[in-house]
Design an enzyme around this catalytic site. Structure first.
Site, mmCIF file in Angstrom:
data_model
loop_
_atom_site.group_PDB
_atom_site.id
_atom_site.type_symbol
_atom_site.label_atom_id
_atom_site.label_comp_id
_atom_site.label_asym_id
_atom_site.label_seq_id
_atom_site.Cartn_x
_atom_site.Cartn_y
_atom_site.Cartn_z
ATOM 1 N N ASP A 60 -28.247 36.581 -8.860
ATOM 2 C CA ASP A 60 -28.716 35.632 -9.874
ATOM 3 C C ASP A 60 -28.078 35.926 -11.235
ATOM 4 O OD1 ASP A 60 -30.473 33.506 -9.327
ATOM 5 O OD2 ASP A 60 -32.094 34.895 -8.836
ATOM 6 N N LYS B 194 -32.485 26.735 -0.982
ATOM 7 C CA LYS B 194 -31.501 27.823 -1.036
ATOM 8 C C LYS B 194 -31.283 28.420 0.355
ATOM 9 C CE LYS B 194 -32.532 28.842 -5.880
ATOM 10 N NZ LYS B 194 -33.191 29.680 -6.883
ATOM 11 N N GLN C 133 -37.431 34.658 -6.890
ATOM 12 C CA GLN C 133 -37.589 33.335 -7.498
ATOM 13 C C GLN C 133 -38.484 33.436 -8.731
ATOM 14 O OE1 GLN C 133 -35.881 30.612 -6.686
ATOM 15 N NE2 GLN C 133 -36.886 29.355 -8.231
HETATM 16 N N1 GUN Z 1 -36.031 29.701 -11.378
HETATM 17 C C1 GUN Z 1 -35.373 28.651 -11.933
HETATM 18 N N2 GUN Z 1 -34.028 28.799 -11.778
HETATM 19 C C2 GUN Z 1 -33.853 29.961 -11.116
HETATM 20 C C3 GUN Z 1 -32.680 30.654 -10.663
HETATM 21 O O1 GUN Z 1 -31.532 30.236 -10.846
HETATM 22 N N3 GUN Z 1 -32.930 31.822 -10.010
HETATM 23 C C4 GUN Z 1 -34.180 32.317 -9.823
HETATM 24 N N4 GUN Z 1 -34.299 33.481 -9.192
HETATM 25 N N5 GUN Z 1 -35.275 31.700 -10.235
HETATM 26 C C5 GUN Z 1 -35.107 30.528 -10.881
#
Ligand code: GUN
Length: 298
Positions: A120, A53, A97
């Protein structure tokens, strides 16, 4: 055979080029979109997602910052980082995350994120707005799947979509978005989960199957009708001594059995994954644009 592959990398690359143009327009107004990342613990998969990311941010010109906390970080330590990001004007979007090492904290931590920085789309405010069809930051994986279907010519409108998996991050928001009466939705939706006695009964009636169960081989060949479009959200590590890392990634669908039957299918990796990251960039750019709009309006 290859033309059956829904290439998430190519669609992402196209969308990231569009985002670069929007970032350049913001920079011309002295605004640099910023993402604040929080990673708690050292889960290898989470670490590699966060790195991907951050690299993607750099590629489109988004500034990113990262805080790492140990797996035994307290709720207060985590909330203090979220609050720091909430009040930092350089940060437009916040990414905590998931999963957190202590899953019980997750809802409190998510609720502490400023909804205007919730790139998110996980806060109760954004989920509520999404459900109502109001403007909202949409969760990245479901939103990425909608764009992928649209841009690859497989619009879900008037189709029967069977979603397998009821997570808060993918299955349930996707099912919800697909039912909205707009350019990305307007589908008829069935949501299957671990409480569904026979998932195949439903998938065999689908025009589009979305597998988001988090388990390899959840969707076997005999569960797929001829001509279906299959979106595989799964990213499962399975041991493979022939690979340098000792594992390989597989989805939730038995890909080899599916391929001869489907009209189109996403590969793993290279399907949904890149789209998820692209939609995080998209939401972060949108958040920066909206700060500028609010400033101009006031
Ligand atoms: N863990 C798995 N997918 C995601 C996501 O799209 N965002 C976040 N913050 N954590 C995740």
């Amino acid at each position: 055979m290859d033309n059956k592959l829904l290439d998430g990398k190519a669609i992402s690359a196209e969308m990231r080029e569009e985002l670069k143009v929007r970032v350049a327009a913001l920079k011309a107004k002295d605004v640099v979109p910023g993402l604040g990342v929080l990673l708690v613990g050292d889960d290898p998969a989470s670490r590699s997602y966060v790195t991907a990311k951050e690299k993607a941010c750099e590629h489109v010109g988004i500034h990113s910052e990262e805080v790492r906390l140990p797996a035994d970080a307290t709720r207060d330590m985590i909330l203090s980082v979220v609050n720091q990001y909430n009040s930092d004007p350089k940060i437009n979007g916040i990414l905590v995350q998931l999963p957190l090492p202590d899953g019980q904290m997750e809802q409190d931590v998510i609720a502490a994120i400023d909804p205007n920085k919730d790139v998110d789309g996980f806060t109760p405010v954004n989920i509520g707005r999404m459900q109502l069809g109001l403007p909202a930051y949409l969760p990245c994986t479901p939103h990425g799947i909608l764009h992928m279907l649209k841009r690859s010519g497989h619009s879900p409108a008037k189709k029967h979509v069977v979603v397998v998996g009821r997570s808060n991050i993918v299955g349930r928001p996707l099912a919800n978005l697909l039912t909205l009466k707009n350019a990305l939705g307007n589908a008829t939706v069935t949501l299957c989960h671990t409480g569904t006695p026979d998932i195949g009964v439903h998938t065999r009636q689908a025009d589009i199957i979305v597998a988001a169960a988090g388990r390899p081989n959840t969707i076997t060949g005999e569960m797929i009708p001829e001509g279906a479009v299959v979106i595989d959200v799964g990213v499962n590590r399975v041991e493979d001594a022939s690979k340098p890392r000792g594992y390989r990634l597989v989805g939730d669908v038995d890909f080899d059995a599916a391929l001869p039957k489907v009209a189109a299918i996403t590969p793993v990796p290279g399907g949904v994954g890149p789209m998820t990251i692209t939609m995080l960039l998209y939401n972060t750019v949108l958040a920066a644009e909206q700060v500028l709009e609010r400033e101009t309006a006031s």
